[in-house]
Write a protein that holds these residues in place. Structure first.
Motif, short mmCIF file in Angstrom:
data_model
loop_
_atom_site.label_atom_id
_atom_site.label_comp_id
_atom_site.label_asym_id
_atom_site.label_seq_id
_atom_site.Cartn_x
_atom_site.Cartn_y
_atom_site.Cartn_z
N SER A 185 0.07 9.05 -6.41
CA SER A 185 -0.78 9.47 -5.29
C SER A 185 -2.17 10.37 -5.85
O SER A 185 -1.82 11.19 -6.85
CB SER A 185 -0.04 10.70 -4.35
N MET B 108 4.68 1.53 1.61
CA MET B 108 5.81 1.64 0.73
C MET B 108 6.65 2.72 1.10
O MET B 108 7.85 3.01 0.65
CB MET B 108 5.28 2.03 -0.73
N THR C 44 5.02 5.54 -5.21
CA THR C 44 3.55 5.30 -5.62
C THR C 44 2.88 6.31 -6.15
O THR C 44 3.18 7.38 -5.89
CB THR C 44 2.58 4.62 -4.41
N ASP D 88 8.99 9.30 -2.60
CA ASP D 88 7.97 8.14 -2.40
C ASP D 88 6.77 8.21 -3.09
O ASP D 88 5.91 7.26 -3.08
CB ASP D 88 7.76 8.02 -0.75
N ALA D 89 6.55 9.34 -3.57
CA ALA D 89 5.04 9.81 -4.05
C ALA D 89 5.31 10.34 -5.49
O ALA D 89 6.01 11.25 -5.72
CB ALA D 89 4.24 10.59 -3.13
N THR E 148 0.61 -1.25 0.06
CA THR E 148 -0.01 -0.10 0.16
C THR E 148 0.84 1.18 -0.02
O THR E 148 2.06 1.12 0.23
CB THR E 148 -0.72 0.10 1.04
N GLN E 149 0.15 2.37 -0.13
CA GLN E 149 1.35 3.61 -0.39
C GLN E 149 1.78 3.82 0.89
O GLN E 149 2.93 4.11 1.06
CB GLN E 149 0.29 4.87 -0.56
#
Length: 131
Positions: free
Chosen positions: A17, A8, A15, A111-112, A4-5
């Motif tokens: 968003s 991660m 991921t 990360d996003a 999942t976000q």
């Protein structure tokens, strides 16, 4: 462990968003009513005829919340990013709600992937013109 976000965060694997996309456009790509407006599509300031947008008071409240989601998105969806929200409170990105999940979930900006015009088979122009 489920990828999942939130899970991660810190792995170095980004991921998508949807938070900024939904706030800018309004609604989501799978809404029953595609006329739901957002920050860039005239919510509250230039309302369309969609009943799903709600009353003027509901629109204003949602527009202010969308501003907070956009702030979190511009920070890279950082969970620990602190800012003044539209209520005048100091909050972390992880304290801003996105459909029951924290808007800020990333440990690092990488990360996003924030976006408003990719990944969901509908251009930003199409969405804004329709709404």
């Amino acid at each position: 462990e489920q990828a999942t976000q939130k899970n991660m965060a810190g792995t170095g694997i980004a991921t998508f968003s949807d938070r900024a996309r939904d706030a800018v456009r309004g609604g989501g790509p799978f809404d029953e009513d595609p006329g739901v407006q957002g920050f860039a599509s005239g919510l509250y300031t230039d309302p369309n005829s969609s009943a799903a947008n709600g009353t003027p008071a509901e629109q204003k409240a949602r527009l202010l919340h969308y501003q907070d989601l956009i702030k979190v998105g511009l920070s890279g969806n950082l969970a620990d990013y602190t800012f003044t929200d539209t209520d005048g409170k100091e909050v972390k990105g992880s304290q801003v709600d996105y459909n029951g999940a924290p808007a800020g979930y990333a440990a690092a900006p990488g990360d996003a992937l924030a976006y408003a015009d990719a990944h969901d088979n509908e251009s930003l122009f199409d969405a804004l013109a329709f709404k």
